[in-house]
Scaffold this motif. Structure first.
Motif, PDB file in Angstrom:
ATOM      1  N   GLY A  61       0.799  -1.213   0.000  1.00  0.00           N
ATOM      2  CA  GLY A  61       0.000   0.000   0.000  1.00  0.00           C
ATOM      3  C   GLY A  61       0.836   1.268   0.000  1.00  0.00           C
ATOM      4  O   GLY A  61       2.073   1.224   0.136  1.00  0.00           O
ATOM      5  N   PRO A  62       0.205   2.443  -0.137  1.00  0.00           N
ATOM      6  CA  PRO A  62       0.925   3.717  -0.268  1.00  0.00           C
ATOM      7  C   PRO A  62       1.951   4.018   0.831  1.00  0.00           C
ATOM      8  O   PRO A  62       3.082   4.398   0.505  1.00  0.00           O
ATOM      9  N   PRO A  63       1.624   3.865   2.145  1.00  0.00           N
ATOM     10  CA  PRO A  63       2.643   4.188   3.149  1.00  0.00           C
ATOM     11  C   PRO A  63       3.901   3.325   3.015  1.00  0.00           C
ATOM     12  O   PRO A  63       5.033   3.831   3.131  1.00  0.00           O
ATOM     13  N   ALA A  64       3.714   2.029   2.761  1.00  0.00           N
ATOM     14  CA  ALA A  64       4.872   1.133   2.644  1.00  0.00           C
ATOM     15  C   ALA A  64       5.708   1.484   1.420  1.00  0.00           C
ATOM     16  O   ALA A  64       6.941   1.393   1.449  1.00  0.00           O
ATOM     17  N   LEU A  65       5.052   1.890   0.329  1.00  0.00           N
ATOM     18  CA  LEU A  65       5.782   2.210  -0.897  1.00  0.00           C
ATOM     19  C   LEU A  65       6.595   3.496  -0.753  1.00  0.00           C
ATOM     20  O   LEU A  65       7.472   3.769  -1.572  1.00  0.00           O
ATOM     21  N   VAL A  66       6.308   4.271   0.281  1.00  0.00           N
ATOM     22  CA  VAL A  66       7.117   5.455   0.587  1.00  0.00           C
ATOM     23  C   VAL A  66       8.215   5.119   1.600  1.00  0.00           C
ATOM     24  O   VAL A  66       9.362   5.547   1.450  1.00  0.00           O
ATOM     25  N   LEU A  67       7.864   4.320   2.614  1.00  0.00           N
ATOM     26  CA  LEU A  67       8.798   4.049   3.705  1.00  0.00           C
ATOM     27  C   LEU A  67       9.810   2.953   3.377  1.00  0.00           C
ATOM     28  O   LEU A  67      10.987   3.059   3.755  1.00  0.00           O
ATOM     29  N   LEU A  68       9.383   1.892   2.703  1.00  0.00           N
ATOM     30  CA  LEU A  68      10.315   0.805   2.394  1.00  0.00           C
ATOM     31  C   LEU A  68      11.491   1.281   1.534  1.00  0.00           C
ATOM     32  O   LEU A  68      12.643   0.915   1.807  1.00  0.00           O
ATOM     33  N   PRO A  69      11.276   2.091   0.489  1.00  0.00           N
ATOM     34  CA  PRO A  69      12.423   2.598  -0.277  1.00  0.00           C
ATOM     35  C   PRO A  69      13.346   3.467   0.565  1.00  0.00           C
ATOM     36  O   PRO A  69      14.569   3.488   0.337  1.00  0.00           O
ATOM     37  N   LEU A  70      12.782   4.177   1.534  1.00  0.00           N
ATOM     38  CA  LEU A  70      13.601   5.013   2.411  1.00  0.00           C
ATOM     39  C   LEU A  70      14.541   4.153   3.252  1.00  0.00           C
ATOM     40  O   LEU A  70      15.735   4.474   3.401  1.00  0.00           O
ATOM     41  N   VAL A  71      14.030   3.053   3.767  1.00  0.00           N
ATOM     42  CA  VAL A  71      14.867   2.119   4.540  1.00  0.00           C
ATOM     43  C   VAL A  71      15.944   1.517   3.650  1.00  0.00           C
ATOM     44  O   VAL A  71      17.126   1.445   4.037  1.00  0.00           O
ATOM     45  N   LEU A  72      15.575   1.100   2.459  1.00  0.00           N
ATOM     46  CA  LEU A  72      16.545   0.502   1.536  1.00  0.00           C
ATOM     47  C   LEU A  72      17.621   1.505   1.147  1.00  0.00           C
ATOM     48  O   LEU A  72      18.813   1.171   1.152  1.00  0.00           O
ATOM     49  N   ALA A  73      17.222   2.722   0.817  1.00  0.00           N
ATOM     50  CA  ALA A  73      18.201   3.745   0.447  1.00  0.00           C
ATOM     51  C   ALA A  73      19.159   4.020   1.605  1.00  0.00           C
ATOM     52  O   ALA A  73      20.364   4.181   1.399  1.00  0.00           O
ATOM     53  N   GLY A  74      18.619   4.053   2.821  1.00  0.00           N
ATOM     54  CA  GLY A  74      19.477   4.283   3.991  1.00  0.00           C
ATOM     55  C   GLY A  74      20.497   3.170   4.175  1.00  0.00           C
ATOM     56  O   GLY A  74      21.662   3.427   4.473  1.00  0.00           O
ATOM     57  N   LEU A  75      20.074   1.924   3.982  1.00  0.00           N
ATOM     58  CA  LEU A  75      20.986   0.795   4.135  1.00  0.00           C
ATOM     59  C   LEU A  75      22.067   0.804   3.053  1.00  0.00           C
ATOM     60  O   LEU A  75      23.249   0.548   3.331  1.00  0.00           O
ATOM     61  N   LEU A  76      21.676   1.099   1.805  1.00  0.00           N
ATOM     62  CA  LEU A  76      22.662   1.135   0.726  1.00  0.00           C
ATOM     63  C   LEU A  76      23.634   2.296   0.903  1.00  0.00           C
ATOM     64  O   LEU A  76      24.838   2.164   0.639  1.00  0.00           O
ATOM     65  N   TRP A  77      23.138   3.429   1.335  1.00  0.00           N
ATOM     66  CA  TRP A  77      24.002   4.585   1.590  1.00  0.00           C
ATOM     67  C   TRP A  77      25.004   4.267   2.703  1.00  0.00           C
ATOM     68  O   TRP A  77      26.195   4.577   2.596  1.00  0.00           O
ATOM     69  N   ALA A  78      24.510   3.620   3.785  1.00  0.00           N
ATOM     70  CA  ALA A  78      25.393   3.228   4.883  1.00  0.00           C
ATOM     71  C   ALA A  78      26.423   2.199   4.421  1.00  0.00           C
ATOM     72  O   ALA A  78      27.592   2.238   4.847  1.00  0.00           O
ATOM     73  N   PHE A  79      26.001   1.285   3.546  1.00  0.00           N
ATOM     74  CA  PHE A  79      26.938   0.293   2.996  1.00  0.00           C
ATOM     75  C   PHE A  79      28.042   0.963   2.202  1.00  0.00           C
ATOM     76  O   PHE A  79      29.232   0.596   2.321  1.00  0.00           O
ATOM     77  N   ASP A  80      27.701   1.965   1.412  1.00  0.00           N
ATOM     78  CA  ASP A  80      28.708   2.687   0.633  1.00  0.00           C
ATOM     79  C   ASP A  80      29.696   3.394   1.559  1.00  0.00           C
ATOM     80  O   ASP A  80      30.925   3.373   1.324  1.00  0.00           O
ATOM     81  N   ARG A  81      29.203   4.007   2.617  1.00  0.00           N
ATOM     82  CA  ARG A  81      30.085   4.692   3.572  1.00  0.00           C
ATOM     83  C   ARG A  81      30.969   3.698   4.310  1.00  0.00           C
ATOM     84  O   ARG A  81      32.147   3.958   4.581  1.00  0.00           O
ATOM     85  N   TRP A  82      30.402   2.545   4.634  1.00  0.00           N
ATOM     86  CA  TRP A  82      31.172   1.507   5.334  1.00  0.00           C
ATOM     87  C   TRP A  82      32.322   1.015   4.457  1.00  0.00           C
ATOM     88  O   TRP A  82      33.449   0.837   4.926  1.00  0.00           O
TER      89      TRP A  82
END
Length: 318
Positions: A61-82
């Motif tokens: 649904g709409p809330p998940a389609l906004v929040l799930l990408p935010l979590v994924l982007a945060g994890l990938l960004w943190a992985f790049d910094r790591w």
């Protein structure tokens, strides 16, 4: 749709040029295209048919389609910094920009419900604001022709990329071919639904035009008549009115289950999910509920629910 299809859609979007926007765009697109299926974890704590009422809902649904990408982007960004801190970050990787990374994950996530809507299983696109099911009835849940289009598109794009040629063009052509294929199948479903397979009277009370595996140009016809009986035929032109199609099992009158579903979580989950419920006589004279879209006596625990305390009543004559 199946997760291979979701992954290939993310990959072809990346090869069409989106992977050039930011570092880690390709994993954001591919993982994002599968991310709403985190609801599959419900099999760990739900039993029987309860998963039917949970899947393709809140995480689609709409809330998940906004929040799930935010979590994924945060994890990938943190992985790049790591990787940068450890000195293991690939030199060829583009700079990772969080805003664009989120956009790629968001696009990947949006592709998921768009594909899931295309089959007869259904999806609750507006959850948690509405629990209404939506059905596209356009593609079978595993479409080998769609696989072929996507795989060839990605393969040609990667091959041209390795050769130093224009690698985005094959992926973009592939996307257009996929959209054309989906549109053609939508037209076939619409045409079959409009003509009801050229059936004669009596016409059905409810009708589902269901795509079948492999033969994308054909539709299984699932119809319910006014006496409550569900009929199915896998060939177009079946004369439902004269009984030339197949009646689904030994059917009973659909019992009134209003009170029972309040205390039976399995029954409530099944009826919440079911689009074409019908009752079948069990060996002991009791009732088993199935859905005409997924009738398979061997899959009793997944797409059916037994009602041992309900007696089968004969359907009225046609």
């Amino acid at each position: 749709m199946d997760n291979l299809t979701h992954s290939l859609v993310g990959a072809v979007l990346g090869q069409a040029g989106l992977k050039r926007i930011t570092g880690l765009a390709m994993p954001a697109l591919i993982i994002g295209a599968n991310l709403p299926d985190v609801d599959a974890a419900c099999f760990v704590w739900l039993e029987g048919t309860e998963h039917l009422a949970f899947r393709r809902g809140i995480t689609h649904g709409p809330p998940a389609l906004v929040l799930l990408p935010l979590v994924l982007a945060g994890l990938l960004w943190a992985f790049d910094r790591w990787q940068s801190r450890r000195g293991t970050r690939p030199e060829t990787r583009l700079p990772v920009r969080f805003g664009w990374l989120y956009a790629m994950a968001f696009i990947g996530c949006l592709s998921h419900p768009a594909l899931d809507w295309l089959n007869i299983y259904g999806i609750r696109l507006l959850e948690p604001f509405s629990s209404q099911w939506f059905y596209g009835d356009t593609l079978f849940i595993i479409d080998v022709w769609l696989w072929a289009l996507l795989i060839v598109s990605v393969w040609l794009s990667r091959r041209r990329e390795n050769a130093g040629a224009d690698w985005m063009h094959p992926a973009r052509v592939g996307i257009m071919a996929v959209l054309g294929y989906i549109g053609a199948n939508a037209g076939l479903t619409w045409l079959n639904h409009q003509t009801r397979g050229t059936m004669t009277e009596p016409y059905p009370q409810a009708y589902i035009s269901a795509p079948v595996p492999f033969a994308f140009w054909r539709r299984e016809q699932i119809a319910q008549f006014y006496n409550g009986r569900w009929i199915s035929s896998d060939w177009e032109g079946a004369d439902f009115g004269h009984g030339y199609a197949n009646s689904l099992a030994s059917q009973c009158r659909m019992p009134d289950l209003t009170e029972a579903r309040r205390t039976d979580t399995q029954l409530n989950a099944f009826l919440f999910w079911s689009r074409a419920p019908f009752a079948v006589r069990a060996a002991d004279g009791s009732v088993i509920l199935y859905d005409a879209r997924f009738y398979d006596p061997r899959a009793r625990d997944r797409f059916s629910v037994a009602l041992p305390d309900v007696e089968c009543e004969e359907l009225p004559a046609p």
